[in-house]
Design an enzyme around this catalytic site. Structure first.
Site, mmCIF file in Angstrom:
data_model
loop_
_atom_site.group_PDB
_atom_site.id
_atom_site.type_symbol
_atom_site.label_atom_id
_atom_site.label_comp_id
_atom_site.label_asym_id
_atom_site.label_seq_id
_atom_site.Cartn_x
_atom_site.Cartn_y
_atom_site.Cartn_z
ATOM 1 C CE LYS A 218 14.223 38.428 82.005
ATOM 2 N NZ LYS A 218 14.026 37.321 82.984
ATOM 3 C CD GLU A 293 -0.252 30.043 77.129
ATOM 4 O OE1 GLU A 293 -0.865 29.394 77.989
ATOM 5 O OE2 GLU A 293 -0.652 30.143 75.958
ATOM 6 C CB CYS A 327 0.269 27.788 84.966
ATOM 7 S SG CYS A 327 0.589 26.523 83.729
ATOM 8 C CD GLU A 428 -1.068 31.429 89.927
ATOM 9 O OE1 GLU A 428 -0.519 32.539 89.854
ATOM 10 O OE2 GLU A 428 -1.061 30.601 89.004
HETATM 11 P P1 NAD Z 1 6.653 36.379 86.674
HETATM 12 O O1 NAD Z 1 5.519 37.009 85.960
HETATM 13 O O2 NAD Z 1 7.181 37.025 87.883
HETATM 14 O O3 NAD Z 1 7.921 36.246 85.691
HETATM 15 C C1 NAD Z 1 7.845 35.572 84.448
HETATM 16 C C2 NAD Z 1 8.971 36.051 83.549
HETATM 17 O O4 NAD Z 1 8.726 37.418 83.241
HETATM 18 C C3 NAD Z 1 10.362 36.003 84.185
HETATM 19 O O5 NAD Z 1 11.316 35.674 83.206
HETATM 20 C C4 NAD Z 1 10.562 37.424 84.654
HETATM 21 O O6 NAD Z 1 11.916 37.803 84.774
HETATM 22 C C5 NAD Z 1 9.884 38.193 83.527
HETATM 23 N N1 NAD Z 1 9.438 39.537 83.872
HETATM 24 C C6 NAD Z 1 9.069 40.013 85.092
HETATM 25 N N2 NAD Z 1 8.759 41.330 84.999
HETATM 26 C C7 NAD Z 1 8.886 41.663 83.684
HETATM 27 C C8 NAD Z 1 8.696 42.858 82.955
HETATM 28 N N3 NAD Z 1 8.306 44.002 83.535
HETATM 29 N N4 NAD Z 1 8.920 42.841 81.637
HETATM 30 C C9 NAD Z 1 9.297 41.718 81.013
HETATM 31 N N5 NAD Z 1 9.530 40.548 81.655
HETATM 32 C C10 NAD Z 1 9.313 40.523 82.974
HETATM 33 O O7 NAD Z 1 6.208 34.882 86.917
HETATM 34 P P2 NAD Z 1 6.967 33.769 87.760
HETATM 35 O O8 NAD Z 1 6.856 34.121 89.201
HETATM 36 O O9 NAD Z 1 8.314 33.540 87.164
HETATM 37 O O10 NAD Z 1 6.071 32.477 87.436
HETATM 38 C C11 NAD Z 1 4.925 32.149 88.126
HETATM 39 C C12 NAD Z 1 3.694 32.612 87.392
HETATM 40 O O11 NAD Z 1 3.700 32.115 86.058
HETATM 41 C C13 NAD Z 1 2.412 32.098 88.015
HETATM 42 O O12 NAD Z 1 1.452 33.122 88.070
HETATM 43 C C14 NAD Z 1 1.960 31.010 87.038
HETATM 44 O O13 NAD Z 1 0.586 30.738 87.059
HETATM 45 C C15 NAD Z 1 2.429 31.549 85.743
HETATM 46 N N6 NAD Z 1 2.570 30.468 84.755
HETATM 47 C C16 NAD Z 1 1.652 30.358 83.742
HETATM 48 C C17 NAD Z 1 1.739 29.313 82.835
HETATM 49 C C18 NAD Z 1 0.739 29.140 81.712
HETATM 50 O O14 NAD Z 1 1.005 28.390 80.792
HETATM 51 N N7 NAD Z 1 -0.406 29.797 81.767
HETATM 52 C C19 NAD Z 1 2.775 28.383 82.961
HETATM 53 C C20 NAD Z 1 3.672 28.521 84.005
HETATM 54 C C21 NAD Z 1 3.575 29.574 84.900
#
Ligand code: NAD
Length: 532
Positions: A218, A293, A327, A428
């Site tokens: 996804k 993550e 991240c 962040e």
């Molecule tokens: P996000 O949490 O908005 O979305 C991440 C994924 O989750 C997307 O595919 C989104 O469609 C899905 N999603 C959103 N709501 C959901 C729900 N209710 N149920 C299931 N899936 C859902 O994050 P983003 O804006 O895409 O990415 C940025 C964030 O990701 C930042 O906070 C960053 O720090 C974090 N990140 C963490 C790591 C790590 O390894 N720790 C790596 C990269 C990014």
């Protein structure tokens, strides 16, 4: 006149020739030539489909338009999954796990397929890199490096398929043998964010495959192309149908239904801490295992005895890598008071010289923010910081010169004189924005570094081994870098503590996430009967 992707690929292929394969520093070392022919054509809009049981499915959900973060043009159309689509994709993965050949193959056989997929990814490096750069806004050179890194992760994970094994206990007493085995965790939902669509997928998918799991991918609705391409490649290299599947759409539709589905056994999630909480909440329904993550607010901690020019380069790299949308971004600088003024002045000058531009144009070192809402959020963090008393040393504004006015570009920004009282110390930002805090001595550095809810990573810059190792042991972080930053290798696990999450990706620990321990106990000979 629109021209084909093949034409486009050929045009920029030569621009790639000069790029040295680098693990993580392309944006500062990029030698990509400008692609002068870029303006002569437009790429056709791509229409993506869900993918399950080895074939494409258009579904009946409302289409979602992805606009280029650089130009605002329509670049990708994807369907938003309906509940019926999610049921179908989960059924495909469930069936392939329960009844298909994948988990019964020898590790050697699975490794062959995973390596073939790595080869296929590498063979398509230019096309994948173009889509990644276009959808994420990261510079093309970095996108290409992500693709190479992804192929490496597949190869590394393939080695785990061959080595997956358990323990045999033969000293439990006569006639009693114990087998501690590792088995695949089952049907996995692999949910990825938009900042490293392919690379973060590669931290999950090949490890799931190596363990014998089936997978439902996804991706973010903003950056889905490379994920669909990988599913198609899995089919091409002969991975059985139903093992690699994709569901497209928004988080609150496709994602939410997926994480609530009772036939999903394990959720490997990368994204924001806020969404992570929603995933954990949904996982309670069927007591699913999860790995998280999540976000971060990592510090680069510079002591006065550091090699200053290395530290400046590292701090810049830490906060600007991937447009600051990373991240493990080093979005805080903690600098020792006695060198702080000179350090910040030099850093601000270097940051002001960074090339902000179209990710597909040669020479761009950072590209646009992912979308207009995120641009506003990043600028909002800066405005709030100044209103709370912090001081802009460089940047702090949207870049709107020439064609950049069509996109969401932010100038590399240094916000100085930040303390724990400022929101920017804690929040962040996820953009090219550095918050600078000064400290006196090791104890204060540790206290300030740990004073956030996050615990993803930290970097220490010092030539004193005692200082460096003391810091490494006291910092609340899943990864500590010493005299480097955002480095890595597939062998080394990554992950967070505190609100940055739990579970690990990559390395042995990352592989183990996709397995369950199953114990088999064997009595041979006469059993001591309990009831006589
Ligand atoms: P996000 O949490 O908005 O979305 C991440 C994924 O989750 C997307 O595919 C989104 O469609 C899905 N999603 C959103 N709501 C959901 C729900 N209710 N149920 C299931 N899936 C859902 O994050 P983003 O804006 O895409 O990415 C940025 C964030 O990701 C930042 O906070 C960053 O720090 C974090 N990140 C963490 C790591 C790590 O390894 N720790 C790596 C990269 C990014």
């Amino acid at each position: 006149m629109g021209k084909s992707l093949a034409y486009f690929t050929r045009q920029i292929y030569s621009a790639f020739q000069n790029i040295q394969e680098v693990n993580c520093k392309p944006f500062l070392t990029s030698e990509v030539e400008p692609v002068s022919s870029l303006e002569e054509f437009t790429m056709a809009t791509k229409t993506l489909t869900h993918y399950w049981n080895g074939s494409a499915h258009t579904g009946s959900g409302t289409p979602i338009d992805r606009l280029s973060p650089s130009t605002g043009e329509l670049i990708t159309k994807i369907p938003d999954a309906t509940p019926a689509d999610v049921d179908a994709v989960v059924a495909a993965a469930r069936n392939a796990f329960d009844k298909g050949p994948w988990r019964h193959m020898s590790g050697m056989e699975r490794a062959k397929f995973i390596n073939a997929l790595a080869d296929e990814i590498e063979a398509n490096i230019d096309e994948l890199a173009i889509y990644e750069a276009q959808e994420t806004g990261k510079p093309l050179s970095l996108a290409r490096s992500d693709v190479g890194g992804s192929a490496n992760l597949f190869r590394y994970a393939a080695s785990h398929a061959m080595q997956m094994h358990g323990d045999v206990h033969t000293n439990l007493g006569k006639g009693f043998t114990g087998l501690v085995t590792r088995v695949p965790v089952g049907v996995t939902a692999l949910i990825t964010p938009w900042n490293f669509p392919l690379l973060l997928l590669a931290q999950k998918l090949p490890f799931a495959l190596a363990a014998g799991c089936t997978a439902i991918l996804k991706p973010s609705e903003l950056t889905s192309t490379s994920t669909v391409m990988v599913a198609e490649m899995a089919k091409k290299v002969g991975i059985p149908d139903g093992v690699v599947n994709v569901i497209l759409g928004y988080g609150n539709t496709a994602g939410q239904k997926l994480i609530e589905h009772e036939d999903v056994d394990f959720i490997s999630f990368t994204g924001s801490t806020r969404t992570g909480r929603a995933v954990i909440e949904a996982s309670k329904l069927h007591l699913k295992r999860t790995s998280m993550e999540l976000g971060g607010k990592s510090a680069n901690i510079v002591f006065a005895d550091a090699v200053i020019d290395d530290a400046i380069d590292g701090v810049m790299f830490g906060v600007l890598f991937n447009n600051g949308e990373c991240c493990v971004s080093g979005s805080r600088l903690l600098v020792e008071e006695k060198i702080a003024d000179e350090f910040v002045a030099k850093l601000a000058k270097r940051m002001s010289e960074v090339q902000v531009g179209d990710p597909l144009a040669g020479g761009s070192q950072i590209g646009p923010m992912i979308h207009s809402g995120h641009l506003d959020a990043v600028l909002g963090h800066i405005t709030k910081a100044t209103s709370q008393g912090a001081v802009i040393a460089t940047g702090g504004v949207q870049v709107k010169s020439g064609d950049l006015s069509k996109g969401y570009f932010v100038a590399p920004t240094v916000v100085d004189k930040v303390t724990e009282k400022h929101d920017i110390f804690h929040d962040e930002v996820f953009g090219p924005v550095l918050a600078v805090t000064r400290f006196n001595g090791k104890e204060e550095a540790i206290r300030i570094a740990n004073a956030t809810k996050y615990g993803l990573a930290a970097s220490v810059w010092s030539k004193n081994i005692d200082t460096a190792l003391d810091m490494a042991s006291e910092l609340h972080a899943g990864t500590v870098w010493i005299n480097t930053t955002i480095d890595g290798s597939p062998q080394l696990p990554g992950g967070g503590v505190k609100e940055s999450g739990f579970g690990r990706e990559m390395g042995q620990a990352g592989f183990d996430e996709f397995t369950e321990v199953k114990t088999i106990q064997i009595r041979t000979g006469a059993r001591n009967r309990y009831f006589g």
